[in-house]
Design a protein around this motif. Structure first.
Motif, PDB file in Angstrom:
ATOM      1  N   GLY A 222     -94.002  45.382 -31.025  1.00  0.00           N
ATOM      2  CA  GLY A 222     -92.719  45.240 -31.215  1.00  0.00           C
ATOM      3  C   GLY A 222     -92.107  45.721 -30.138  1.00  0.00           C
ATOM      4  N   GLY A 223     -92.284  46.666 -29.726  1.00  0.00           N
ATOM      5  CA  GLY A 223     -91.703  47.503 -28.575  1.00  0.00           C
ATOM      6  C   GLY A 223     -91.751  46.640 -27.428  1.00  0.00           C
ATOM      7  N   ASN A 224     -92.768  46.179 -27.128  1.00  0.00           N
ATOM      8  CA  ASN A 224     -92.971  44.907 -26.011  1.00  0.00           C
ATOM      9  C   ASN A 224     -91.785  43.735 -26.404  1.00  0.00           C
ATOM     10  OD1 ASN A 224     -94.597  42.798 -24.390  1.00  0.00           O
ATOM     11  ND2 ASN A 224     -94.768  44.716 -23.482  1.00  0.00           N
ATOM     12  N   LEU A 225     -91.958  43.142 -27.091  1.00  0.00           N
ATOM     13  CA  LEU A 225     -90.956  42.224 -27.563  1.00  0.00           C
ATOM     14  C   LEU A 225     -89.372  42.712 -27.179  1.00  0.00           C
ATOM     15  CD1 LEU A 225     -92.572  40.469 -30.442  1.00  0.00           C
ATOM     16  CD2 LEU A 225     -92.385  39.728 -28.198  1.00  0.00           C
TER      17      LEU A 225
ATOM     18  N   LEU B  45     -96.017  40.161 -23.052  1.00  0.00           N
ATOM     19  CA  LEU B  45     -96.533  39.269 -24.006  1.00  0.00           C
ATOM     20  C   LEU B  45     -95.644  38.021 -24.659  1.00  0.00           C
ATOM     21  CD1 LEU B  45     -97.435  42.084 -26.876  1.00  0.00           C
ATOM     22  CD2 LEU B  45     -98.868  40.943 -25.218  1.00  0.00           C
ATOM     23  N   ALA B  46     -94.299  38.260 -24.488  1.00  0.00           N
ATOM     24  CA  ALA B  46     -93.351  37.070 -24.933  1.00  0.00           C
ATOM     25  C   ALA B  46     -93.861  35.711 -24.529  1.00  0.00           C
ATOM     26  CB  ALA B  46     -92.144  37.535 -24.708  1.00  0.00           C
ATOM     27  N   PRO B  47     -94.074  35.757 -23.050  1.00  0.00           N
ATOM     28  CA  PRO B  47     -94.299  34.000 -22.761  1.00  0.00           C
ATOM     29  C   PRO B  47     -95.739  33.717 -23.214  1.00  0.00           C
ATOM     30  CG  PRO B  47     -94.641  35.824 -20.991  1.00  0.00           C
ATOM     31  CD  PRO B  47     -94.030  36.440 -21.989  1.00  0.00           C
ATOM     32  N   ALA B  48     -96.819  34.367 -23.514  1.00  0.00           N
ATOM     33  CA  ALA B  48     -97.944  34.312 -24.141  1.00  0.00           C
ATOM     34  C   ALA B  48     -97.689  33.617 -25.669  1.00  0.00           C
ATOM     35  CB  ALA B  48     -98.931  35.208 -24.104  1.00  0.00           C
ATOM     36  N   LEU B  49     -96.804  34.595 -26.111  1.00  0.00           N
ATOM     37  CA  LEU B  49     -96.659  34.192 -27.560  1.00  0.00           C
ATOM     38  C   LEU B  49     -95.744  32.994 -27.735  1.00  0.00           C
ATOM     39  CD1 LEU B  49     -95.931  37.855 -29.069  1.00  0.00           C
ATOM     40  CD2 LEU B  49     -97.930  36.105 -29.664  1.00  0.00           C
ATOM     41  N   LEU B  50     -94.779  32.783 -26.720  1.00  0.00           N
ATOM     42  CA  LEU B  50     -93.928  31.487 -26.719  1.00  0.00           C
ATOM     43  C   LEU B  50     -94.733  30.279 -26.651  1.00  0.00           C
ATOM     44  CD1 LEU B  50     -90.868  32.435 -24.866  1.00  0.00           C
ATOM     45  CD2 LEU B  50     -90.770  31.891 -27.259  1.00  0.00           C
ATOM     46  N   VAL B  51     -95.976  30.283 -25.841  1.00  0.00           N
ATOM     47  CA  VAL B  51     -96.622  28.908 -25.705  1.00  0.00           C
ATOM     48  C   VAL B  51     -97.419  28.669 -26.686  1.00  0.00           C
ATOM     49  CG1 VAL B  51     -96.505  29.130 -23.166  1.00  0.00           C
ATOM     50  CG2 VAL B  51     -98.443  30.163 -24.275  1.00  0.00           C
ATOM     51  N   LEU B  52     -97.878  29.764 -27.334  1.00  0.00           N
ATOM     52  CA  LEU B  52     -98.780  29.731 -28.647  1.00  0.00           C
ATOM     53  C   LEU B  52     -98.029  29.438 -29.965  1.00  0.00           C
ATOM     54  CD1 LEU B  52    -100.924  32.506 -27.724  1.00  0.00           C
ATOM     55  CD2 LEU B  52    -101.691  30.287 -27.572  1.00  0.00           C
ATOM     56  N   GLY B  53     -96.695  29.255 -29.719  1.00  0.00           N
ATOM     57  CA  GLY B  53     -96.029  28.819 -31.214  1.00  0.00           C
ATOM     58  C   GLY B  53     -95.774  29.912 -31.991  1.00  0.00           C
TER      59      GLY B  53
END
Ligand SMILES: Cc1cc2nc3c(=O)[nH]c(=O)nc-3n(C[C@H](O)[C@H](O)[C@H](O)COP(=O)(O)OP(=O)(O)OC[C@H]3O[C@@H](n4cnc5c(N)ncnc54)[C@H](O)[C@@H]3O)c2cc1C
Ligand code: SF4
Ligand code: FES
Ligand code: FES
Lengths: 163, 327
Positions: free
Chosen positions: B114-117, B164-172
């Protein structure tokens, strides 16, 4: 410098420090490193930067290496905190400490407590690490003297991994 | 050497409802998870909330599980545990790679998802000590009235530099949010807007509870450029999720971080579906990335270097994943 702050509130903090439970009244904004150095007078833990950059302040909280300069002391309620002072027993250096001494893993010594605590956490979970694992485990600790090679050799010597 | 921080109070809620209530009753308070971004900024006087709500005692936030429905990662899960999580390593590879590339090992033991996002945006004129910033008359992002990066403009261009955000974005990914008005769930992309001064869309009192990933993730990877091989934030980072059949693209998503005030999905990748992964395609991707990223002089490395390097990273990841996916 800072905007007007409310008066400091203190809270009773109970934690296990280097094997012994203790209780102290600490301010809520007290950093773990300041608590260790100023309240408990364990000055082995060093402060090398203005927050989170260098690893000199690394201590173990519940066995995990963390930078104590960006950890609030009150977060350690009920937890097990270990500093460099925990390692020597009855004046005898631990195996890891001796290895840093013998293999010249320490020069000015300022980064050493943090390096050793980060290495201690590694060796407890992985007693025979590879070079790569040692490098990764110590990658948050800066040293301005040794060039790191001797530090890695020291950790290997302590682990009994031959070069 | 004594207290490095100004006075503030700390609440230790045990539930999400208590955390939200504490935030509502203390205007100007901040949530603290690992504190590895917030406390650094507080030590530099960049932000000075007089009340912190420590999220680390809330069990619901530390749940992590993967099943046929996908994966749920609590906002309080540490970056270190995410990096070694079996489901992340085997199914959501970009995510595990991004987690392992965040800061140093000590930070990762405390830092959370959460802190990273919700990481603050960064700029070489902002992430400095109090005296440094005051000598420079501060800047638009905080306490000053000029942006030293783009003095003509009225907007802050500080870069969002979470890994983390870009990795999570491509994973939907979708995120679950709790707040004074209850809970809601949104695609991760809707958490962000491109504004260096206010890049998050969370309302007052809202916090991220968890991240959800759909099952059946395609092959994915993450890569970043940084000054040193450890500790440093990304000067730029790219995540790619790719499925391919006979070396032709079936689906492709690319997301970027470190280059703009928000992490974002590269637009215009749909026309690549069906195309072969060859030099022509990689060249087109490179062009597209260079067109959409907007690095500014917010880091010591030049903006142009970041633009060119991030496009090269995207090309390389796609070529490598293409090889894997086709094999
Ligand atoms: C030397 C150094 C190097 C670093 N390198 C990197 C790097 O390479 N890549 C990278 O991505 N980061 C890096 N960081 C930044 C930071 O360590 C990570 O981003 C970390 O994941 C932040 O998480 P945290 O839990 O410590 O956040 P915190 O500091 O606790 O919080 C950060 C912000 O998020 C908010 N917040 C926290 N949890 C929630 C929640 N659940 N809901 C809503 N808001 C919330 C807080 O209010 C605060 O505004 C670095 C930090 C340092 C000091
Ligand atoms: S981009 Fe401009 S306004 Fe934003 S932090 Fe940097 S100097 Fe300040
Ligand atoms: S004193 Fe430098 S990281 Fe803590
Ligand atoms: S021995 Fe001097 S900094 Fe490491």
């Amino acid at each position: 410098m800072h905007k007007h702050s409310p008066p400091s509130t203190k809270r009773l903090l109970k934690l296990k420090l280097n094997g012994r439970w203790r209780e102290d009244a600490v301010s809520e904004q007290e950093l773990l490193v300041d608590y260790l150095r100023d309240v408990t007078h364990l000055t082995g833990t060093k402060i090398g930067c203005d927050g989170g950059e260098c690893g000199a302040c690394t201590v173990l909280v519940d066995g995990e290496a963390v930078p104590s300069c960006i950890t609030l002391a009150v977060r350690c309620e009920g937890r097990n905190v270990e500093t460099i002072e925990a390692l020597a027993t009855q004046g005898r250096l631990s195996r890891l400490q001796s290895a840093f001494h013998e293999k010249l893993g320490t020069q000015c010594g300022f980064c050493t407590p943090g390096m050793i605590m980060a290495a201690e956490a590694l060796l407890r979970s992985n007693p025979t690490p590879t070079d790569g694992e040692i490098r990764t485990a110590l990658s948050g600790n800066l040293c301005r003297c040794t060039g790191y090679v001797k530090i890695i050799e020291s950790v290997k010597a302590a682990a009994g991994v031959t070069s | 050497m004594s207290s490095s921080l100004p006075n503030f109070g700390v609440a230790q809620p045990g539930t999400i409802a208590e955390a939200v209530a504490a935030c509502v009753s203390h205007p100007g308070s901040r949530f603290m998870a690992g504190g590895t971004d917030l406390l650094v900024n507080m030590r530099r006087g960049i932000v000075s909330p007089d009340f912190l709500i420590n999220l680390s005692g809330i069990d619901e936030l530390t749940a992590i599980a993967a099943d046929a429905q996908g994966m749920t990662i609590g906002a309080g899960v540490t970056i270190a545990s995410l990096a070694r999580n079996a489901a992340a390593v085997t199914q959501y590879h970009a995510l595990a790679q991004a987690a392992a590339a965040i800061a140093g090992p000590g930070h990762r033991n405390m830092a959370t998802v959460g802190g990273n996002l919700c990481l603050d945006t960064r700029c070489v004129y902002y992430n400095q000590s109090e005296w440094w910033r005051s000598a420079n008359a501060y800047c638009l992002k905080s306490r000053g009235d000029t942006c030293h990066v783009a003095p003509q403009g009225q907007r802050c261009h500080a870069a969002y530099a979470g890994d983390l955000a870009p990795a999570l974005l491509v994973l939907g990914a979708e995120i679950a949010i709790a707040g004074p008005k209850g809970r809601r769930r949104i695609p991760l992309s809707e958490l962000y807007v491109e504004d260096g001064k206010a890049h998050l869309t969370l309302a007052d009192g809202e916090l991220i509870v968890a991240v959800h990933l759909p099952p059946g993730a395609p092959a994915s990877a993450y890569s970043k450029i940084r000054v040193r091989g450890a500790i440093d934030f990304p000067l730029a980072g790219v995540a790619v999720a790719l499925s391919a059949s006979d070396n032709a693209i079936v689906s492709l998503r690319v997301a970027l971080t470190g280059t703009n005030s928000w992490p974002f999905l590269l637009a215009g990748t749909d026309p690549f579906v069906g195309q072969l992964i060859d030099d022509k395609l990689l060249h087109a991707i490179d062009r597209l990335v260079q067109k959409q990223v907007q690095p500014m002089r917010t880091t010591l490395a030049s903006a142009n270097y970041r633009r060119v390097a991030v496009a090269a990273l995207a090309r390389r990841l796609i070529a490598n994943l293409g090889g894997t996916a086709a094999a």
